[in-house]
Motif scaffolding. Structure first.
Motif, mmCIF file in Angstrom:
data_model
loop_
_atom_site.group_PDB
_atom_site.id
_atom_site.type_symbol
_atom_site.label_atom_id
_atom_site.label_comp_id
_atom_site.label_asym_id
_atom_site.label_seq_id
_atom_site.Cartn_x
_atom_site.Cartn_y
_atom_site.Cartn_z
ATOM 1 N N ASP A 87 0.844 -1.184 0.000
ATOM 2 C CA ASP A 87 0.000 0.000 0.000
ATOM 3 C C ASP A 87 0.886 1.243 0.000
ATOM 4 O O ASP A 87 1.384 1.651 1.036
ATOM 5 N N GLY A 88 1.152 1.799 -1.167
ATOM 6 C CA GLY A 88 1.973 2.996 -1.291
ATOM 7 C C GLY A 88 3.459 2.746 -1.401
ATOM 8 O O GLY A 88 4.227 3.681 -1.602
ATOM 9 N N SER A 89 3.894 1.501 -1.261
ATOM 10 C CA SER A 89 5.318 1.164 -1.365
ATOM 11 C C SER A 89 5.481 -0.235 -1.934
ATOM 12 O O SER A 89 4.743 -1.141 -1.571
ATOM 13 N N ASP A 90 6.454 -0.374 -2.816
ATOM 14 C CA ASP A 90 6.889 -1.704 -3.217
ATOM 15 C C ASP A 90 7.967 -2.114 -2.231
ATOM 16 O O ASP A 90 8.779 -1.288 -1.807
ATOM 17 N N VAL A 91 7.988 -3.379 -1.832
ATOM 18 C CA VAL A 91 8.945 -3.852 -0.842
ATOM 19 C C VAL A 91 9.804 -4.934 -1.476
ATOM 20 O O VAL A 91 9.300 -5.830 -2.157
ATOM 21 N N VAL A 92 11.115 -4.835 -1.265
ATOM 22 C CA VAL A 92 12.087 -5.790 -1.800
ATOM 23 C C VAL A 92 12.924 -6.309 -0.634
ATOM 24 O O VAL A 92 13.370 -5.532 0.204
ATOM 25 N N VAL A 93 13.132 -7.622 -0.603
ATOM 26 C CA VAL A 93 14.006 -8.245 0.394
ATOM 27 C C VAL A 93 15.122 -8.951 -0.350
ATOM 28 O O VAL A 93 14.866 -9.684 -1.315
ATOM 29 N N GLU A 94 16.352 -8.746 0.094
ATOM 30 C CA GLU A 94 17.512 -9.463 -0.440
ATOM 31 C C GLU A 94 18.074 -10.330 0.674
ATOM 32 O O GLU A 94 18.200 -9.873 1.812
ATOM 33 N N GLY A 95 18.401 -11.578 0.344
ATOM 34 C CA GLY A 95 18.969 -12.463 1.358
ATOM 35 C C GLY A 95 19.112 -13.868 0.846
ATOM 36 O O GLY A 95 19.087 -14.114 -0.361
ATOM 37 N N ALA A 96 19.233 -14.801 1.761
ATOM 38 C CA ALA A 96 19.429 -16.211 1.416
ATOM 39 C C ALA A 96 18.121 -16.972 1.571
ATOM 40 O O ALA A 96 17.403 -16.795 2.563
ATOM 41 N N ALA A 97 17.832 -17.825 0.597
ATOM 42 C CA ALA A 97 16.693 -18.735 0.682
ATOM 43 C C ALA A 97 17.184 -20.019 1.344
ATOM 44 O O ALA A 97 18.075 -20.685 0.828
ATOM 45 N N VAL A 98 16.613 -20.329 2.507
ATOM 46 C CA VAL A 98 17.036 -21.476 3.297
ATOM 47 C C VAL A 98 15.865 -22.434 3.441
ATOM 48 O O VAL A 98 14.758 -22.018 3.824
ATOM 49 N N ALA A 99 16.093 -23.704 3.132
ATOM 50 C CA ALA A 99 15.030 -24.699 3.235
ATOM 51 C C ALA A 99 14.596 -24.862 4.686
ATOM 52 O O ALA A 99 15.419 -24.898 5.601
ATOM 53 N N VAL A 100 13.288 -24.946 4.888
ATOM 54 C CA VAL A 100 12.703 -25.169 6.209
ATOM 55 C C VAL A 100 12.322 -26.639 6.290
ATOM 56 O O VAL A 100 11.591 -27.134 5.426
ATOM 57 N N ARG A 101 12.779 -27.321 7.306
ATOM 58 C CA ARG A 101 12.476 -28.751 7.472
ATOM 59 C C ARG A 101 11.733 -29.047 8.776
ATOM 60 O O ARG A 101 11.232 -30.135 8.958
ATOM 61 N N ASP A 102 11.682 -28.065 9.692
ATOM 62 C CA ASP A 102 11.038 -28.259 10.979
ATOM 63 C C ASP A 102 9.535 -28.463 10.793
ATOM 64 O O ASP A 102 8.849 -27.601 10.232
ATOM 65 N N GLY A 103 9.035 -29.600 11.276
ATOM 66 C CA GLY A 103 7.634 -29.947 11.082
ATOM 67 C C GLY A 103 6.669 -28.946 11.680
ATOM 68 O O GLY A 103 5.635 -28.635 11.078
ATOM 69 N N ARG A 104 6.973 -28.420 12.864
ATOM 70 C CA ARG A 104 6.062 -27.448 13.492
ATOM 71 C C ARG A 104 5.990 -26.162 12.671
ATOM 72 O O ARG A 104 4.914 -25.590 12.490
ATOM 73 N N ARG A 105 7.131 -25.703 12.192
ATOM 74 C CA ARG A 105 7.120 -24.488 11.367
ATOM 75 C C ARG A 105 6.396 -24.765 10.062
ATOM 76 O O ARG A 105 5.609 -23.945 9.598
ATOM 77 N N LEU A 106 6.660 -25.909 9.449
ATOM 78 C CA LEU A 106 5.968 -26.245 8.201
ATOM 79 C C LEU A 106 4.458 -26.302 8.406
ATOM 80 O O LEU A 106 3.697 -25.883 7.523
ATOM 81 N N ASP A 107 4.008 -26.795 9.541
ATOM 82 C CA ASP A 107 2.571 -26.801 9.835
ATOM 83 C C ASP A 107 2.026 -25.375 9.870
ATOM 84 O O ASP A 107 0.950 -25.100 9.338
ATOM 85 N N ARG A 108 2.762 -24.438 10.492
ATOM 86 C CA ARG A 108 2.319 -23.040 10.540
ATOM 87 C C ARG A 108 2.309 -22.420 9.140
ATOM 88 O O ARG A 108 1.400 -21.656 8.796
ATOM 89 N N VAL A 109 3.326 -22.744 8.346
ATOM 90 C CA VAL A 109 3.381 -22.220 6.973
ATOM 91 C C VAL A 109 2.223 -22.796 6.154
ATOM 92 O O VAL A 109 1.574 -22.075 5.392
ATOM 93 N N ALA A 110 1.936 -24.085 6.326
ATOM 94 C CA ALA A 110 0.813 -24.712 5.616
ATOM 95 C C ALA A 110 -0.505 -24.035 5.984
ATOM 96 O O ALA A 110 -1.345 -23.761 5.119
ATOM 97 N N THR A 111 -0.684 -23.746 7.266
ATOM 98 C CA THR A 111 -1.899 -23.057 7.716
ATOM 99 C C THR A 111 -1.984 -21.671 7.086
ATOM 100 O O THR A 111 -3.055 -21.249 6.639
ATOM 101 N N ALA A 112 -0.870 -20.964 7.021
ATOM 102 C CA ALA A 112 -0.851 -19.622 6.422
ATOM 103 C C ALA A 112 -1.211 -19.685 4.937
ATOM 104 O O ALA A 112 -1.962 -18.833 4.439
ATOM 105 N N TYR A 113 -0.684 -20.672 4.214
ATOM 106 C CA TYR A 113 -1.045 -20.823 2.794
ATOM 107 C C TYR A 113 -2.542 -21.092 2.648
ATOM 108 O O TYR A 113 -3.205 -20.535 1.762
ATOM 109 N N ALA A 114 -3.094 -21.942 3.504
ATOM 110 C CA ALA A 114 -4.526 -22.260 3.430
ATOM 111 C C ALA A 114 -5.371 -21.019 3.699
ATOM 112 O O ALA A 114 -6.354 -20.761 2.990
ATOM 113 N N GLU A 115 -4.972 -20.236 4.702
ATOM 114 C CA GLU A 115 -5.736 -19.036 5.050
ATOM 115 C C GLU A 115 -5.625 -17.959 3.977
ATOM 116 O O GLU A 115 -6.601 -17.289 3.656
ATOM 117 N N LYS A 116 -4.440 -17.783 3.428
ATOM 118 C CA LYS A 116 -4.214 -16.693 2.482
ATOM 119 C C LYS A 116 -4.677 -17.019 1.070
ATOM 120 O O LYS A 116 -5.270 -16.175 0.389
#
Length: 171
Positions: A87-116
């Motif tokens: 909203d009023g700004s484009d946002v850019v992030v530069e950094g490293a893409a790191v694979a996530v393997r932790d099951g609890r975090r993946l569950d939260r990410v899965a929930t976020a994808y479902a909601e969004k």
């Protein structure tokens, strides 16, 4: 990494203006619909593709099938740039893409994808599995990546034209 917080912030367009707080920049990242992921092929050529992203535990996440060009590029060089409109700004992030393997975090990410996005995935063996695949991620299974930021930018698109640069400390 969770809850990335910048160690410095400054304007890059008007030295007398106050920089945008990271809370607003991260809100814009969280609220993005389509994100543009830039990776580098092993021969140095750029690769830019749209991805669906979610903001979980204070960092941006996206997914990719292991046979996609973006995943192969990340395996060779994890440095990426990701951008989205805000909203009023484009946002850019530069950094490293790191694979996530932790099951609890993946569950939260899965929930976020479902909601969004309404994208239903199942966490299986440190990856996502989804019936019907995903148009921007290739065929399942999907690796999930977090973007560990080195720096980020909010580039004003209207109004005051004040842009901000944030730098992050890598522990």
């Amino acid at each position: 990494m969770t809850n990335a917080k910048p160690v410095s912030e400054r304007t890059i367009s008007d030295n007398d203006a106050s920089p945008m707080p990271w809370t607003k920049g991260s809100e814009r990242l969280a609220g993005g619909s389509t994100y543009w992921l830039a990776t580098v092929r092993p021969d140095g050529r750029p690769h830019l593709m749209p991805v669906l992203g979610v903001w979980v535990d204070g960092v941006l996440h996206f997914s990719a099938g292991p046979d996609t060009q973006k995943a192969r590029n990340i395996a060779a060089n994890p440095q990426v740039s990701v951008s989205t409109e805000g909203d009023g700004s484009d946002v850019v992030v530069e950094g490293a893409a790191v694979a996530v393997r932790d099951g609890r975090r993946l569950d939260r990410v899965a929930t976020a994808y479902a909601e969004k996005y309404g994208w239903q995935v199942e966490v299986r063996d440190g990856t996502f599995d989804a019936a019907g695949g995903a148009p921007t991620a290739g065929d399942p299974p999907y690796d999930v990546y977090e973007v560990v930021p080195d720096k980020a930018f909010a580039l004003s698109t209207e109004g005051s034209m004040i842009s901000t640069r944030w730098a992050f400390d890598q522990d």
